[in-house]
Design an enzyme around this catalytic site. Structure first.
Site, PDB file in Angstrom:
ATOM      1  N   ASN A  45       0.818  -1.212   0.000  1.00 26.24           N
ATOM      2  CA  ASN A  45       0.000   0.000   0.000  1.00 26.24           C
ATOM      3  C   ASN A  45       0.855   1.267   0.000  1.00 26.24           C
ATOM      4  OD1 ASN A  45       0.635  -0.874   2.670  1.00 26.24           O
ATOM      5  ND2 ASN A  45      -0.954   0.433   3.532  1.00 26.24           N
ATOM      6  N   GLU A  47       0.318   5.431   0.693  1.00 27.33           N
ATOM      7  CA  GLU A  47      -0.614   6.442   1.199  1.00 27.33           C
ATOM      8  C   GLU A  47      -0.203   7.842   0.756  1.00 27.33           C
ATOM      9  OE1 GLU A  47      -0.784   5.736   5.432  1.00 27.33           O
ATOM     10  OE2 GLU A  47      -1.985   3.911   5.133  1.00 27.33           O
ATOM     11  N   CYS A  56      -4.422   0.662  -2.061  1.00 28.90           N
ATOM     12  CA  CYS A  56      -4.193  -0.587  -1.331  1.00 28.90           C
ATOM     13  C   CYS A  56      -3.147  -1.463  -2.027  1.00 28.90           C
ATOM     14  CB  CYS A  56      -5.478  -1.402  -1.262  1.00 28.90           C
ATOM     15  SG  CYS A  56      -6.774  -0.666  -0.295  1.00 28.90           S
ATOM     16  N   GLU A  58      -3.302  -4.621  -2.723  1.00 28.68           N
ATOM     17  CA  GLU A  58      -3.887  -5.522  -3.726  1.00 28.68           C
ATOM     18  C   GLU A  58      -3.979  -4.835  -5.079  1.00 28.68           C
ATOM     19  OE1 GLU A  58      -4.960  -4.820  -0.684  1.00 28.68           O
ATOM     20  OE2 GLU A  58      -6.381  -6.300   0.064  1.00 28.68           O
ATOM     21  N   CYS A  89     -10.414  -4.796   0.989  1.00 33.90           N
ATOM     22  CA  CYS A  89     -11.498  -3.815   1.049  1.00 33.90           C
ATOM     23  C   CYS A  89     -12.438  -4.004  -0.148  1.00 33.90           C
ATOM     24  CB  CYS A  89     -10.940  -2.394   1.087  1.00 33.90           C
ATOM     25  SG  CYS A  89     -10.435  -1.776  -0.533  1.00 33.90           S
ATOM     26  N   CYS A  92     -10.960  -3.195  -3.669  1.00 29.26           N
ATOM     27  CA  CYS A  92     -10.058  -4.244  -4.169  1.00 29.26           C
ATOM     28  C   CYS A  92     -10.840  -5.488  -4.569  1.00 29.26           C
ATOM     29  CB  CYS A  92      -9.002  -4.575  -3.125  1.00 29.26           C
ATOM     30  SG  CYS A  92      -7.832  -3.214  -2.890  1.00 29.26           S
TER      31      CYS A  92
END
Ligand code: THU
Length: 134
Positions: A45, A47, A56, A58, A89, A92
């Site tokens: 991930n 940010e 994310c 994934e 999430c 994803c």
């Protein structure tokens, strides 16, 4: 090439997690995709100070793979420090449903990478929206 197993893919995700850029949440996630040819593509991930731009692990792995011409995913491993294992999430799950429809999802807590939970993408996102009606 020897067949990549669950633990091997989880270990690749665990290693990818080291490259997470998560200064805000401090929640580091690693992901690893396995193709039918045995290739492994990883991500972590990333940010942003503008929090909503965060991506994310994934999706980073998936976008890397797809833009490198890799597809036909048979499994994806996701690892984070999360009791009971991290779950992808909703965003994803949508992307996995579209581009890794038949993949197994292997999730593990980074503290106990040998304890791997398995799901299918279909289980995680039943009745997915898969194409724009013509
Ligand atoms: N995150 C992932 O990388 N994958 C998930 O499936 C859930 C959440 C990241 C996004 C953000 O950087 C941090 O975890 C906290 O939400």
């Amino acid at each position: 090439m020897a067949k990549t197993g669950k633990l091997e893919l989880v270990m690749a995700a665990l290693k990818a997690r080291e490259r997470a850029v998560a200064p805000y949440s401090k929640f580091k996630v690693g992901a690893a995709l396995l193709t039918s040819k045995g290739e492994i593509i990883t991500g972590a991930n990333v940010e942003s100070a503008s929090y909503g731009l965060t991506c994310c692990a994934e999706r980073i792995a998936l976008f890397k793979a797809l833009t490198e011409g890799k597809n036909n995913f048979v499994a994806v491993a996701v690892v984070a420090r999360a009791p009971g294992a991290p779950m992808p999430c909703g965003a994803c799950r949508q992307l996995l449903a579209e581009y890794a429809t038949d993949a197994k999802v292997w999730v593990a807590d980074s503290k106990s990478p040998r304890q791997i939970k398995e799901f299918t993408v279909r289980e995680l996102l039943p009745a997915a929206f898969l194409e724009v009606p013509k």
